[in-house]
Design a protein around this motif. Structure first.
Motif, PDB file in Angstrom:
ATOM      1  N   GLN A 184       0.855  -1.192   0.000  1.00 50.55           N
ATOM      2  CA  GLN A 184       0.000   0.000   0.000  1.00 50.55           C
ATOM      3  C   GLN A 184       0.883   1.230   0.000  1.00 50.55           C
ATOM      4  OE1 GLN A 184      -3.499   0.104   2.393  1.00 50.55           O
ATOM      5  NE2 GLN A 184      -3.539   2.325   2.519  1.00 50.55           N
ATOM      6  N   ARG A 259       2.901   9.286   6.234  1.00 49.21           N
ATOM      7  CA  ARG A 259       1.975   8.224   5.806  1.00 49.21           C
ATOM      8  C   ARG A 259       1.012   7.831   6.909  1.00 49.21           C
ATOM      9  NH1 ARG A 259       6.890   7.537   3.897  1.00 49.21           N
ATOM     10  NH2 ARG A 259       7.124   7.668   1.640  1.00 49.21           N
ATOM     11  N   PHE A 264      -2.014   3.257  13.048  1.00 51.46           N
ATOM     12  CA  PHE A 264      -2.506   2.960  11.693  1.00 51.46           C
ATOM     13  C   PHE A 264      -1.572   1.983  10.990  1.00 51.46           C
ATOM     14  CE2 PHE A 264      -1.962   4.419   7.160  1.00 51.46           C
ATOM     15  CZ  PHE A 264      -3.070   3.766   6.642  1.00 51.46           C
ATOM     16  N   HIS A 267      -1.905  -1.559  12.236  1.00 50.35           N
ATOM     17  CA  HIS A 267      -3.144  -2.172  11.755  1.00 50.35           C
ATOM     18  C   HIS A 267      -3.032  -2.508  10.273  1.00 50.35           C
ATOM     19  CE1 HIS A 267      -7.409  -2.279  10.392  1.00 50.35           C
ATOM     20  NE2 HIS A 267      -7.567  -2.907  11.536  1.00 50.35           N
ATOM     21  N   LEU A 268      -2.484  -1.555   9.537  1.00 44.58           N
ATOM     22  CA  LEU A 268      -2.379  -1.738   8.095  1.00 44.58           C
ATOM     23  C   LEU A 268      -1.438  -2.893   7.758  1.00 44.58           C
ATOM     24  CD1 LEU A 268      -3.268  -0.516   5.369  1.00 44.58           C
ATOM     25  CD2 LEU A 268      -1.079   0.675   5.352  1.00 44.58           C
ATOM     26  N   VAL A 271      -3.385  -5.964   7.890  1.00 44.61           N
ATOM     27  CA  VAL A 271      -4.326  -6.113   6.769  1.00 44.61           C
ATOM     28  C   VAL A 271      -3.573  -6.511   5.501  1.00 44.61           C
ATOM     29  CG1 VAL A 271      -5.946  -4.887   5.281  1.00 44.61           C
ATOM     30  CG2 VAL A 271      -5.957  -4.468   7.760  1.00 44.61           C
ATOM     31  N   ARG A 275      -3.839 -10.012   3.320  1.00 43.67           N
ATOM     32  CA  ARG A 275      -4.184 -10.032   1.897  1.00 43.67           C
ATOM     33  C   ARG A 275      -3.100 -10.727   1.071  1.00 43.67           C
ATOM     34  NH1 ARG A 275      -7.218  -4.151   1.060  1.00 43.67           N
ATOM     35  NH2 ARG A 275      -8.802  -4.613   2.631  1.00 43.67           N
TER      36      ARG A 275
ATOM     37  N   ASP B 666     -10.645  -1.016   5.793  1.00 47.01           N
ATOM     38  CA  ASP B 666      -9.487  -1.526   6.530  1.00 47.01           C
ATOM     39  C   ASP B 666      -8.182  -0.815   6.196  1.00 47.01           C
ATOM     40  OD1 ASP B 666     -10.922  -3.457   7.971  1.00 47.01           O
ATOM     41  OD2 ASP B 666     -11.029  -4.692   6.171  1.00 47.01           O
ATOM     42  N   THR B 667      -8.084  -0.272   4.990  1.00 46.90           N
ATOM     43  CA  THR B 667      -6.828   0.375   4.597  1.00 46.90           C
ATOM     44  C   THR B 667      -6.979   1.887   4.412  1.00 46.90           C
ATOM     45  OG1 THR B 667      -7.259   0.152   2.225  1.00 46.90           O
ATOM     46  CG2 THR B 667      -6.142  -1.698   3.319  1.00 46.90           C
ATOM     47  N   GLU B 669      -8.062   3.199   1.785  1.00 47.81           N
ATOM     48  CA  GLU B 669      -7.910   3.507   0.358  1.00 47.81           C
ATOM     49  C   GLU B 669      -9.279   3.780  -0.276  1.00 47.81           C
ATOM     50  OE1 GLU B 669      -4.285   0.967  -1.399  1.00 47.81           O
ATOM     51  OE2 GLU B 669      -5.761  -0.209  -0.310  1.00 47.81           O
ATOM     52  N   HIS B 790      -5.076   8.073   3.240  1.00 41.64           N
ATOM     53  CA  HIS B 790      -5.406   6.728   3.731  1.00 41.64           C
ATOM     54  C   HIS B 790      -5.556   6.682   5.243  1.00 41.64           C
ATOM     55  CE1 HIS B 790      -3.375   4.982  -0.118  1.00 41.64           C
ATOM     56  NE2 HIS B 790      -4.501   5.603  -0.373  1.00 41.64           N
ATOM     57  N   TRP B 791      -4.597   7.270   5.951  1.00 38.38           N
ATOM     58  CA  TRP B 791      -4.659   7.064   7.404  1.00 38.38           C
ATOM     59  C   TRP B 791      -5.811   7.836   8.038  1.00 38.38           C
ATOM     60  CZ3 TRP B 791      -4.354  10.334  11.547  1.00 38.38           C
ATOM     61  CH2 TRP B 791      -3.758  11.584  11.375  1.00 38.38           C
ATOM     62  N   TRP B 794      -8.897   5.830   7.346  1.00 42.64           N
ATOM     63  CA  TRP B 794      -8.824   4.672   8.251  1.00 42.64           C
ATOM     64  C   TRP B 794      -9.236   5.085   9.664  1.00 42.64           C
ATOM     65  CZ3 TRP B 794      -5.919   4.117  12.686  1.00 42.64           C
ATOM     66  CH2 TRP B 794      -5.864   2.823  13.234  1.00 42.64           C
ATOM     67  N   HIS B 798     -11.929   3.662  12.160  1.00 37.47           N
ATOM     68  CA  HIS B 798     -11.468   3.168  13.462  1.00 37.47           C
ATOM     69  C   HIS B 798     -12.281   3.803  14.586  1.00 37.47           C
ATOM     70  CE1 HIS B 798      -8.454   0.760  15.425  1.00 37.47           C
ATOM     71  NE2 HIS B 798      -8.248   1.722  16.317  1.00 37.47           N
TER      72      HIS B 798
END
Lengths: 284, 804, 163
Positions: A184, A259, A264, A267-268, A271, A275, B666-667, B669, B790-791, B794, B798
């Motif tokens: 990601q 980022r 986060f 957790h990411l 995930v 995947r 979850d991400t 995105e 993204h965060w 998320w 959350h």
């Protein structure tokens, strides 16, 4: 953004390059693709007296797959990795990873050697090499030596390579079974927010062997043996996935940056790993 | 029938209004033959570059340039001390404040210009910068605008708090102005007595226009003839000439300002920057041309940010959803200097367009401007002045109100739209909307995307999510925006005292071709193509035979430049009016040639025809030739006209945008599945160019909403100084757009055009943002600040407990 | 630091010049050789405005030293087409409104040229991915993608006609 001045050297073979490094000492750096080093030089975060460009060293551009062993010269570019059908057959995860690095122009210049030797935790190939259990071949004034990729990285930009050594080759066993490099990133050209490299071999729906590594969630790439162990012998069910993620999370130490915060990223990472495992298992 | 065919053919040959004419600029650009400022190369040219502050707030104890000056090839190192005798160490800003050209005793933001190194080339200049030793003593840093208003730390020691600023009294040493519009008491009463009230803080984060070409200039002082020529990335070259004259004392007729090709502006190139001043001074001092070109970090860290508005809103309504009042208080973070590029009397620009597309009976806006240790700016990033902030604010408040009312947001909008029969419409905050038909546009948009079908799919998705069958949510982002562009009437809009008119001068040549010059300057909008089309339809000469020139103050008539979507509404109108003057004289010439009275003629595409005798006519080509080769009694020879156009009102383009977005819970995105953009910009000059403008503006909006920001840490370090961290989407992140239109001409514009360049940024940002919010509405989300990277997305999931 | 004697073939012509090794290829092209088509946009190899072709690869010339380019064959936008006959990509960018301010355009077209040599029949997705090293602030890419797909079709039918 203008770099400070330096002297330029373009040796024709590894021996000459090594000799140059020995002579020039700390003031010299090797230039492989340059797409990490040159921006750093332009920002004057790297200032050096001598640049030793390896572009003319033909032996470093070799790709070979022999007896189940893949050997990549340090100057093989990301573009070459993507382009080679032979490599795709031997280790398809290489192409999948390389396609997620930077952008087309950078991939024409960026090399496998530069990517793994630089020690930048954001680079993708070091993580992949953990997963593959690759061996790096280094050449210095004392000759050649080999070091496991899993032993190579010490901290961000700190590696086992001595200043007078050149990383000349990357070697690993061809892969069988399923694979996935899941990354990601915020956009094309970015480093991973989190990425996972996964190889899985399975028989009759049960994992017989696995290897798992993570990119950019610590100051070095992380090979998580415990995560792989958590999968082995399982059918990759939810419990196994969770166990693998938990094991991986115990091995990583992400830091906050643009980022996102640590919470986060952790957790990411879970995930992304789930995947990657799912995809690799499906391909196994 | 034959006559009809002939007319069709003649209209086609004109390539005038409404034609998707290919751009005349492109042959040059596609071959790499553009001429941008860094392409300008003069004999003996020197290169200037800045020593910049690493600190966000620090006192300068000393500057030692000895080592730098010893480097071969270094010509000079300028500091504030060198500029003081010329009184150029500070300069006025467009917002009535003043700003340091070079750090005068202290620095107030990271990246601030401290010294200007002049060297033989850019490599030597870069080396010399490293050798200039500056001794700093760091001071407490204030990056939070709310803290700025309570802290004892004084940022602007040059100002006396007891003295009023350019926009009235200052209530604190870090306070710049309080600007108010509307009836505060009546608004508060209306809100307090309403059945439903929604309250929310809406933050529009700090970002940056970031054109692909950075800012720069070449200053060349010719000491022999006393003339200064200045090439640069100027969105308003004439204003730069006037400012340069006022600052330098050089007579304005001795200054020539040239905006060559500009690699995108988006508001970044409106202001006057220290680099321009230093290059001019350096050229005067050295007698040689001096070039200054920013690098990307300089550009992102020091020149002209946009937005950074904290907007506290209250909106009230009846239970049925009819809005009864709107209250807004803004805390506006201006950074170290108030260098906003707004018309002088509008310190918060046209933010009071924030009642949007809705018929709101009473409203109030108050804006507090605040100093912080951040870069100055506050420019209009592809929007009219603070209009994108206003549109984002109201489009978020509508969504929040819909939640409060438990009502569909599309329906809530429909209930409150200004009706077509209400135009011209007087808004509660003082604007007169020229024309619009919002209901028609809205219905067309909703039908185009099958809005009801989407809502059904969304509801099913929510259920599937709750059952654990999917981890992806669907967001439907709605926006109906109203822009206000085309500043503006001279009576209330000026930049540094210059009224915001614009101009066009046309010369018809004897063989029937033409050259027209305007006071604007294209930065990619395609003026050379579209202004030619306006003129073609007005004067009956094919646009292929009309050369459009802009950007050279020695030849172009005075104009206020290109920003705020003002080129078509103002300069486009000037072109039409100048064209009509040409036509009026042409009519007299034709009457003479045809031996009839003026009144016996009628205009027909490209000629004057004797009424009732269609075979008796004179074409513009014939008329043009006659203007130069015959003595016509009572008429001067030649065929030229100039028009300075002061618009009676602004124009109010509008649009309906719908964004359908998939969000990975979850991400964080997202994937944009569909984006539908309906724009109404009045009369459409070139559909191809309009569509291109919409695509581009939407992509900028995508960037702003989904990731782009100028972020600082607590020490005032800019965290987003390169394109690694400052988000510009690539072709991969950018979705496919569907464009559409309605056409409601402006009643006061000569050709009914309203301008379009900025609509997609203004409307796009709330569409993307509302899609994110909408995806989580079923789970209780009311408001989450941009950018939705993204965060942060998320984090929404959350905090709503969606991660189990 | 001493200067280096550098030889390059640029747009088919042999060039020799003296350069500091650290001079960036983009500056050599723009300042020494007067080829101002490629532009400088970001300087950190993200935007691609400086894209040229070097030894058959698309490269970002802001991130290549002059010294590295010694002996190289370089093609810039100036080497594609000519005023009397535009390259089909140049034509299609114009035809489909694939440019606005023009600043990214030389890099875009130069990159697209290489992309179509490697993949003469790309899908829209492949074009987007293959052009991801070039940023544009004006067009939103939609018309750039359209122009490249149209150029590919044009080039393919010209090739077929020639066979």
């Amino acid at each position: 953004m203008i770099p400070s001045a330096f002297e330029y050297h373009r040796p024709a073979d590894v021996a000459s390059a090594v000799k140059l490094l020995a002579e020039l000492g700390d003031d010299a750096r090797v230039l492989a693709g340059g797409h990490s080093l040159i921006p750093m030089m332009k920002l004057r975060m790297a200032e050096l007296e001598h640049l030793v460009d390896l572009q003319a060293v033909a032996e470093l551009k070799a790709i070979s797959v022999e007896d189940g062993t893949v050997s990549l010269g340090a100057m093989v570019t990301q573009h070459d990795l993507i382009d080679s059908e032979e490599l795709f057959r031997a280790a398809p995860i290489l192409r999948e990873t390389a396609l997620q690095i930077a952008d087309p122009q950078v991939r024409y210049m960026g090399t496998i050697g530069g990517n793994v030797a630089n020690g930048d935790p954001g680079n993708d190939m070091p993580g992949l090499m953990q997963c593959l259990g690759a061996t790096y071949v280094l050449e210095g004034p004392e000759g050649r030596r080999e070091v496991a990729a899993r032993d190579f990285y010490e901290a961000a930009y700190m590696t086992d390579r001595a200043d007078d050594e050149i990383l000349v080759q990357v070697r690993f066993a061809a892969t069988t079974g399923g694979y996935a490099y899941e990354k990601q990133k915020r956009k094309i050209g970015d480093y991973a927010t989190a990425a996972a490299a996964v190889l899985i071999e399975a028989e009759g729906g049960t994992v017989t062997r696995a290897s798992i590594a993570m990119t950019n969630v610590s100051d070095t790439p992380v090979w998580s043996e415990a995560a792989a162990d958590a999968l082995t012998g399982t059918t990759c069910d939810d419990a196994a996935l969770q166990a693998a993620v938990d094991a991986m999370l115990a091995d990583i130490d992400p830091q906050e940056d643009n980022r996102g915060p640590i919470e986060f990223k952790r957790h990411l990472a879970g995930v992304i790993l789930q995947r990657a495992i799912a995809r690799a298992f499906q391909r196994a | 029938m034959k006559d009809f065919d002939d007319r069709e053919e003649r209209v086609g040959k004109l390539k005038g209004l409404g034609c998707a004419r290919k751009r005349v600029e492109d042959a040059r650009f596609t071959q790499g033959k553009g001429n941008y400022v860094d392409d300008v190369k003069l004999p003996g040219m020197l290169f200037g570059d800045f020593v910049r502050s690493p600190y966000a707030h620090a006192r300068i104890k000393s500057i030692d340039a000895t080592a730098a000056l010893e480097l071969p090839g270094v010509i000079a190192v300028l500091t504030a001390e060198d500029l003081k005798p010329l009184n150029l160490h500070w300069m006025p800003t467009l917002a009535g404040d003043k700003q340091m050209v070079l750090a005068d005793g202290k620095v107030l933001f990271q990246g601030q210009e401290v010294a200007f190194v002049v060297a033989e080339d850019r490599y030597i200049a870069a080396d010399a910068i490293e050798l200039v030793e500056v001794d700093y003593e760091d001071l407490p840093v204030i990056v939070d605008p709310f803290e700025a208003l309570t802290t004892d730390v004084v940022l602007r020691e040059d100002l006396d708090t007891s003295e009023p600023g350019a926009h009235g009294p200052r209530k604190h040493h870090n306070h710049i102005f309080l600007w108010e519009e509307g009836d505060k008491t009546a608004t508060e009463q209306a809100i307090e007595s309403s059945e439903v009230v929604a309250e929310e803080m809406v933050y529009y984060h700090r970002t940056h226009p970031c054109p692909l070409e950075t800012c720069g200039c070449v200053a060349s002082m010719d000491k022999v003839n006393g003339k200064l020529t200045l090439w640069g990335t100027f969105q308003a070259p004439h204003v730069v000439r006037t400012v340069a004259s006022l600052l330098s004392g050089i007579a304005e007729h001795d200054i020539r300002v040239i905006s060559p090709d500009i690699g995108g502006g988006f508001g970044n190139k409106v202001g006057v920057y220290p680099g321009y001043v230093c290059a001019i001074v350096a050229s005067i001092v050295t007698g040689k041309p001096v070039k200054w070109i920013e690098d990307r970090m300089d550009n992102l860290m020091a020149t002209a940010f946009a937005r950074d508005y904290w907007m506290k809103g209250r909106i009230s309504a009846t239970k049925e959803g009819k809005i009864t009042g709107l209250h807004c208080h803004v805390t506006a973070d201006h950074g170290a200097f108030d260098a906003c590029a707004d018309p002088t009397k509008f310190p918060a620009g046209f933010f009071h367009i924030c009642t949007g597309s809705y018929d709101i009976p009473v409203a109030y806006v108050g804006v507090d401007g605040v100093y912080t240790n951040k870069a100055p700016g506050g420019v209009a990033y592809r929007c009219s002045f603070r209009v994108t902030e206003a549109a984002y604010f109201i489009e978020r408040m509508i969504e929040v109100l819909a939640i409060e009312l438990n009502m569909d947001a599309a329906e809530l909008r429909r209930i409150n739209f200004i009706r077509a029969d209400q135009f011209p419409y007087h808004s509660a905050l003082g604007w007169e909307y020229d024309s619009g038909d919002y209901h028609t546009a809205w219905d067309k948009a909703l039908a185009a995307v099958d809005y009801e079908g989407l809502r059904k799919e969304q509801a099913e998705r929510v259920e599937a999510f709750k059952r654990g069958e999917t981890r992806t949510l669907l967001g439907i982002g709605l926006t109906h925006f109203t822009e206000i562009v085309g500043a503006g009437p001279v009576k209330n809009c000026d930049i540094l005292g210059m009224g915001m008119f614009d101009s066009c001068e046309i010369r018809i040549h004897p063989t029937g071709s033409a050259t027209a010059r305007l006071g604007t300057i294209s930065q990619g909008q395609g003026h050379a193509t579209t202004f030619g089309q306006i003129l073609a339809s007005e004067i009956g000469i094919s646009s292929d035979n009309i050369t459009i020139e802009e950007g050279d103050t020695d030849t172009a008539p005075y104009g206020l430049g290109t920003y705020g979507s003002r080129s078509t509404p103002v300069a486009g109108a000037a072109a039409a009016m100048a064209g009509r003057k040409i036509r009026a004289k042409a009519q007299m010439i034709a009457a003479y040639l045809l031996e009839v009275h003026d009144g016996d003629l009628e205009w027909d595409i490209d000629r004057f025809v004797v009424k009732g005798a269609p075979d008796r006519f004179k074409t513009m080509t014939e008329i043009a030739y006659a203007a130069y080769n015959q003595a016509i009694p009572g008429l001067e020879p030649g065929l030229e006209a100039v028009s300075y156009y002061d618009p009676p009102n602004m124009t109010y383009p509008f649009g309906a945008y719908i964004c359908v977005m998939e969000i990975d819970v979850d991400t964080g995105e997202h994937k944009i599945r569909q984006f539908y953009a309906l724009d109404d910009c009045g009369t459409r000059i070139n559909p191809m160019v309009i569509e291109g403008q919409v695509h581009g503006g939407l992509t900028e909006a995508l960037a702003i909403a989904m990731g782009q920001e100028i972020a600082y840490d607590d020490l005032g370090n800019c965290k987003t100084g390169t394109l690694m961290d400052f988000f510009l989407p690539t072709a991969v992140e950018t979705p496919h757009y569907t464009t559409d239109h309605t056409e409601t001409p402006s009643p006061h514009h000569p050709i009914g055009a309203k301008g379009v360049g900025e609509s997609p940024n203004v409307g796009g940002v709330p569409a993307f943002s509302n899609a994110v919010h909408d995806a989580f509405r079923a789970f209780g989300l009311r408001q989450s600040h941009m950018p939705h990277d993204h965060w942060r997305v998320w984090k929404i999931a959350h905090d709503l407990g969606l991660h189990g | 630091m001493s200067k280096m004697h550098i030889k390059m073939t640029v747009n088919g012509q042999k060039k020799e010049l003296l350069s500091e090794p650290r001079q960036l290829l983009i500056h050599v092209l723009r300042e020494e050789l007067g080829l101002t088509g490629p532009h400088i946009g970001c300087e950190t190899s993200h935007c691609g405005a400086c894209t040229v072709e070097m030894n058959g690869k698309s490269v970002k010339s802001c991130t290549v030293f002059a010294a590295q380019a010694d002996g190289a064959e370089v093609t810039t936008i100036e080497g594609l087409g000519n005023p009397d006959g535009l390259h089909v990509l140049q034509e299609m960018f114009k035809e489909h409104h694939g440019l606005q301010c023009g600043f990214c355009t030389p890099g875009m077209i130069t990159r697209a040229h290489r992309l179509l040599q490697e993949n003469p029949n790309p899908t829209e997705e492949e074009v987007r991915f293959g052009m991801a090293g070039n940023l544009c602030r004006c067009t939103g890419y939609q018309n750039i993608v359209k122009a490249i797909l149209a150029a590919a079709a044009e080039m393919n039918s010209a090739k077929e006609a020639a066979q």
